[in-house]
Write a protein that holds these residues in place. Structure first.
Motif, PDB file in Angstrom:
ATOM      1  N   ASP A 147      -0.279  -4.442  -3.501  1.00 32.30           N
ATOM      2  CA  ASP A 147       0.407  -4.223  -2.879  1.00 32.30           C
ATOM      3  C   ASP A 147       1.303  -4.784  -2.843  1.00 32.30           C
ATOM      4  OD1 ASP A 147      -1.045  -1.970  -2.311  1.00 32.30           O
ATOM      5  OD2 ASP A 147      -2.021  -3.083  -0.427  1.00 32.30           O
ATOM      6  N   ASN A 148       1.958  -6.376  -2.144  1.00 33.90           N
ATOM      7  CA  ASN A 148       3.303  -6.647  -2.105  1.00 33.90           C
ATOM      8  C   ASN A 148       4.013  -6.587  -3.390  1.00 33.90           C
ATOM      9  OD1 ASN A 148       1.719  -7.985   0.496  1.00 33.90           O
ATOM     10  ND2 ASN A 148       1.060  -9.717  -0.426  1.00 33.90           N
ATOM     11  N   ARG A 150       3.906  -3.931  -5.109  1.00 32.24           N
ATOM     12  CA  ARG A 150       4.954  -3.102  -4.908  1.00 32.24           C
ATOM     13  C   ARG A 150       5.478  -2.806  -4.211  1.00 32.24           C
ATOM     14  NH1 ARG A 150      -0.495   0.411  -3.300  1.00 32.24           N
ATOM     15  NH2 ARG A 150       1.620   2.454  -3.320  1.00 32.24           N
ATOM     16  N   ILE A 151       5.260  -3.387  -2.748  1.00 29.85           N
ATOM     17  CA  ILE A 151       6.601  -3.149  -0.948  1.00 29.85           C
ATOM     18  C   ILE A 151       7.803  -4.374  -2.102  1.00 29.85           C
ATOM     19  CG2 ILE A 151       7.151  -4.000   0.860  1.00 29.85           C
ATOM     20  CD1 ILE A 151       4.109  -4.016   1.757  1.00 29.85           C
ATOM     21  N   LYS A 152       8.066  -5.153  -2.929  1.00 25.26           N
ATOM     22  CA  LYS A 152       9.172  -6.190  -2.967  1.00 25.26           C
ATOM     23  C   LYS A 152       9.533  -4.984  -4.132  1.00 25.26           C
ATOM     24  CE  LYS A 152      10.732 -10.180  -5.146  1.00 25.26           C
ATOM     25  NZ  LYS A 152      11.800  -9.426  -6.440  1.00 25.26           N
ATOM     26  N   TYR A 162      10.631  -3.222   4.764  1.00 29.44           N
ATOM     27  CA  TYR A 162       9.349  -3.497   4.103  1.00 29.44           C
ATOM     28  C   TYR A 162       7.995  -3.115   4.851  1.00 29.44           C
ATOM     29  CZ  TYR A 162       5.088  -6.721   3.722  1.00 29.44           C
ATOM     30  OH  TYR A 162       3.390  -7.214   2.727  1.00 29.44           O
ATOM     31  N   ARG A 163       8.567  -2.809   6.095  1.00 28.98           N
ATOM     32  CA  ARG A 163       6.983  -1.794   7.345  1.00 28.98           C
ATOM     33  C   ARG A 163       7.580  -0.534   7.042  1.00 28.98           C
ATOM     34  NH1 ARG A 163       2.858  -1.389   8.968  1.00 28.98           N
ATOM     35  NH2 ARG A 163       2.452  -0.029  10.437  1.00 28.98           N
ATOM     36  N   GLU A 166       5.694  -0.493   3.497  1.00 31.59           N
ATOM     37  CA  GLU A 166       4.420  -0.818   4.082  1.00 31.59           C
ATOM     38  C   GLU A 166       3.189   0.860   4.793  1.00 31.59           C
ATOM     39  OE1 GLU A 166       1.960  -4.097   5.491  1.00 31.59           O
ATOM     40  OE2 GLU A 166       3.159  -3.827   7.097  1.00 31.59           O
ATOM     41  N   THR A 167       4.035   1.200   5.678  1.00 36.49           N
ATOM     42  CA  THR A 167       4.212   2.507   6.642  1.00 36.49           C
ATOM     43  C   THR A 167       3.033   4.025   5.482  1.00 36.49           C
ATOM     44  OG1 THR A 167       4.798   2.588   8.375  1.00 36.49           O
ATOM     45  CG2 THR A 167       4.470   4.435   8.098  1.00 36.49           C
ATOM     46  N   ILE A 169       2.933   3.212   1.832  1.00 35.68           N
ATOM     47  CA  ILE A 169       1.479   3.323   1.313  1.00 35.68           C
ATOM     48  C   ILE A 169      -0.026   3.411   2.287  1.00 35.68           C
ATOM     49  CG2 ILE A 169       0.250   0.718   0.644  1.00 35.68           C
ATOM     50  CD1 ILE A 169       3.067   0.154   0.080  1.00 35.68           C
ATOM     51  N   GLN A 170       0.191   3.088   3.720  1.00 30.71           N
ATOM     52  CA  GLN A 170      -0.693   3.632   4.095  1.00 30.71           C
ATOM     53  C   GLN A 170      -0.640   4.639   4.896  1.00 30.71           C
ATOM     54  OE1 GLN A 170       0.339   1.179   8.294  1.00 30.71           O
ATOM     55  NE2 GLN A 170      -0.324  -0.453   7.125  1.00 30.71           N
TER      56      GLN A 170
END
Length: 207
Positions: A147-148, A150-152, A162-163, A166-167, A169-170
């Motif tokens: 996940d980290n 993918r976010i980067k 980032y947030r 992350e949202t 992905i969730q």
């Protein structure tokens, strides 16, 4: 392995076998699709085709405007930012929109497949398992990553925080659930050279 190695000596080419290619945001799904294309495999990019369809199909345009309002189109062009804002936190509205767009994409995909001569074709779509499209495929391939990472990757590519990522992905199907459903999994936690090696390994297994 290239497509010529798979298709050599074939005189009577059977209907293409469809491989569903999927992965969450920042997973590297599109990178794998490009590698496959470089090896000669046809790839249908569902999201790109959908972008064209919503702008070119007059009847679909009317239905979308009826559902979401005139702001769904600006000067006749699909207003993706507005639409995304309308449906992001409204699962019911998103479902209604999907029921308008996905049948049109399905028809477009079937026409595309009928024009292919390769033994294998790939359907790249983020919603392969969510829409149960894997049930219409010969096999499914999932591209995943931590996940980290993918976010980067997504932060480097898109103008998102980032947030925000992350949202997103969730809201997507959990990776552990996709892994259970996939016939093949590529873990894209390294560099492009490693991704090419993993893609070749997948093709070896496919054949």
């Amino acid at each position: 392995m290239d497509i010529k190695d798979i298709n050599q000596n074939q005189e009577d080419i059977p209907p293409p076998r469809i491989i569903g290619l999927t992965g969450g945001i920042g997973s590297g799904k599109t990178s794998v699709a490009k590698i496959l294309e470089q090896k000669g495999f046809p790839v249908y990019y569902s999201d790109d085709r959908a972008k064209n369809i919503v702008n070119q199909d007059p009847e679909l345009k009317d239905h979308i405007i009826s559902l979401l309002g005139d702001e769904a189109y600006l000067d006749g062009i699909y207003n993706r930012k507005y639409v995304a804002g309308k449906v992001f936190n409204d699962a019911g509205l998103l479902d209604q929109l999907n029921h308008l767009i996905h049948p049109a994409v399905k028809i477009d995909f079937e026409k595309w497949v009928s024009a292919q001569t390769s033994e294998f074709v790939f359907k790249e779509t983020a919603l392969l398992f969510e829409l149960k499209l894997n049930e219409q495929c010969y096999k499914s391939l999932l591209v995943t990553a931590d996940d980290n990472l993918r976010i980067k990757r997504t932060m480097d590519r898109d103008d998102k925080t980032y947030r925000e990522i992350e949202t997103i992905i969730q809201k997507q199907m959990p990776e552990k659930d996709k892994i259970k459903l996939a016939d093949y999994v590529i873990y894209n936690n390294s560099d492009r050279d490693d991704l090419i090696i993993e893609t070749d390994r997948f093709l070896d297994q496919l054949v």
